[in-house]
Structures are given as structure tokens and as C-alpha cells.
Design a protein around this motif. Sequence first.
Motif, PDB file in Angstrom:
ATOM      1  N   ARG A  42     -21.519  53.967 -13.670  1.00 19.75           N
ATOM      2  CA  ARG A  42     -21.160  53.984 -15.346  1.00 19.75           C
ATOM      3  C   ARG A  42     -19.141  53.281 -15.095  1.00 19.75           C
ATOM      4  O   ARG A  42     -18.922  52.534 -15.292  1.00 19.75           O
ATOM      5  N   LEU A  43     -18.797  53.684 -14.240  1.00 15.08           N
ATOM      6  CA  LEU A  43     -17.596  54.359 -13.951  1.00 15.08           C
ATOM      7  C   LEU A  43     -17.266  53.129 -13.206  1.00 15.08           C
ATOM      8  O   LEU A  43     -15.946  52.104 -14.004  1.00 15.08           O
ATOM      9  N   ALA A  44     -18.588  52.374 -12.315  1.00 25.19           N
ATOM     10  CA  ALA A  44     -17.222  51.325 -12.179  1.00 25.19           C
ATOM     11  C   ALA A  44     -17.706  50.346 -13.163  1.00 25.19           C
ATOM     12  O   ALA A  44     -16.581  49.457 -13.121  1.00 25.19           O
ATOM     13  N   ASP A  45     -18.829  49.880 -13.872  1.00 29.19           N
ATOM     14  CA  ASP A  45     -19.209  49.408 -14.503  1.00 29.19           C
ATOM     15  C   ASP A  45     -17.693  49.387 -15.405  1.00 29.19           C
ATOM     16  O   ASP A  45     -17.113  48.708 -16.279  1.00 29.19           O
ATOM     17  N   VAL A  46     -17.715  50.478 -16.173  1.00 31.29           N
ATOM     18  CA  VAL A  46     -16.745  50.441 -17.437  1.00 31.29           C
ATOM     19  C   VAL A  46     -15.138  50.138 -17.144  1.00 31.29           C
ATOM     20  O   VAL A  46     -14.370  49.243 -18.116  1.00 31.29           O
ATOM     21  N   LEU A  47     -14.632  50.708 -15.789  1.00 30.07           N
ATOM     22  CA  LEU A  47     -13.509  49.867 -15.322  1.00 30.07           C
ATOM     23  C   LEU A  47     -13.495  48.252 -15.019  1.00 30.07           C
ATOM     24  O   LEU A  47     -12.275  48.024 -15.562  1.00 30.07           O
ATOM     25  N   GLY A  48     -14.131  48.577 -14.429  1.00 26.70           N
ATOM     26  CA  GLY A  48     -14.793  46.270 -14.149  1.00 26.70           C
ATOM     27  C   GLY A  48     -13.796  45.587 -15.600  1.00 26.70           C
ATOM     28  O   GLY A  48     -13.790  45.120 -15.642  1.00 26.70           O
ATOM     29  N   ARG A  49     -15.461  46.503 -17.031  1.00 26.66           N
ATOM     30  CA  ARG A  49     -15.152  45.672 -17.946  1.00 26.66           C
ATOM     31  C   ARG A  49     -13.595  45.797 -18.899  1.00 26.66           C
ATOM     32  O   ARG A  49     -13.038  44.955 -19.175  1.00 26.66           O
ATOM     33  N   ALA A  50     -12.941  46.944 -18.611  1.00 28.41           N
ATOM     34  CA  ALA A  50     -11.825  47.565 -18.858  1.00 28.41           C
ATOM     35  C   ALA A  50     -10.562  46.315 -18.047  1.00 28.41           C
ATOM     36  O   ALA A  50      -9.321  45.788 -18.728  1.00 28.41           O
ATOM     37  N   LEU A  51     -10.505  46.253 -16.978  1.00 30.97           N
ATOM     38  CA  LEU A  51      -9.977  45.855 -16.069  1.00 30.97           C
ATOM     39  C   LEU A  51     -10.009  44.043 -16.370  1.00 30.97           C
ATOM     40  O   LEU A  51      -8.583  43.577 -17.090  1.00 30.97           O
TER      41      LEU A  51
END
Length: 204
Positions: A42-51
Amino acid sequence: MHLSPLIDELIQALRCLPGVGPKSAQRMALHLLERTPDAAQRLADVLGRALAEVGHCSACRTLTEEPLCRICRSEQRDASLICIVETPADMLALEQSGIYAGQYFVLLGHLSPLEGLGPESLGLDQLQARLDQEPIEEVILATNPTLEGETTAQYLAEWLSHRDIQVTRLAHGLPVGGELEYLDGGTLSRALAGRSGFSIHQEK
């Protein structure tokens, strides 16, 4: 213990976070991989979306995935008051104090010749457009009480001096060399409530 190259790369990547040293980064990496793989994904997914999606508000320049942030869109904010801060973290700190209800402008830095940061890096053209178009009566200079922050505040006060706008500075009581994002809400509330006029140092 010799870790695999990919795990070591993850540890080194986590060290980019403020206050995270080698041991903390190692604990975080092993915890994410071993104990909470779902949370890590989830952290990886949200970080990717945020970037991919987060940019800057077109009015105040804070971080947001929307054209205008929620503060700039709000009709409940005082449109005659604008507070100039260095970073989105400083803006968040002032919001959390609960005492300020005006608008913001985020410089995204401060004047620092050693780092190659001059007035052109502060978005002053955008700020000038806002001052021309909006009914601003007071500008609060809320740069950090560091050498760079004070230099930036002095420059901004001189830059604003030809306008019929009241220019104020956060009250004393802020620790010299401190940064707004690390101050407690009570200190920030007192600094906002006790702000005073900003005096420009004239060269003789």
C-alpha cells in the motif's frame, strides 16, 4: 549480516527520509518486508500515485493533487490577509495552530546565494499577480527565524514597500535558528497574535 543487494538498496532509499539513519532504515525495511507486506504494498502504491499526481496549488504553491488546494478554495478564509511561508510543512504547522484564517503563499525555499537560490526561485511573479488581483491588506512574513529566513523576510519587505499594504512579521519568542514546522501550536499562536510591523533596514 550480509543482506541481498535489493534489500540493501531499499535500506539506502529509506535513508532519504529526515532523521532516518542506517539502523532505523534497516529496521523499517525488514519490518515492511517481513511483518507487514500488505502495508508495504500500500505504501508503494500510494507513494507512486502521489509522485505521479501531486503538484503545486496554482495560487499558493503548496503541495496538492488539485488545481487549487482546499485552503485557497475556501470561502471561509480571510481574503485580505496573506501569510508568506518557506515550505508546505511551515504552512501545515500554522494551520495546526488553529489561530490563522487567512490565505498563504509558499516560497518553496529561501534566499541562499551559496545554494544558488535567488529571488527568481521564490515565485515572486506569481505573488505579484495575486497582490494585483486580490484585496490583500496585510502580508505576514512568516519565514523561519534563521539567517536565510531573516534575509528573505528583509528582501520581501523591501520588495513590498512600494505597495499600500501593511507588512508584518511574526512576533519575537520564536527561537533563533528554529523552523516553524517543529514549533508547538501554542508558540505559533502567540507569534501570530503578537505579530508586529516589519521595519526595513535602510543603508546609509
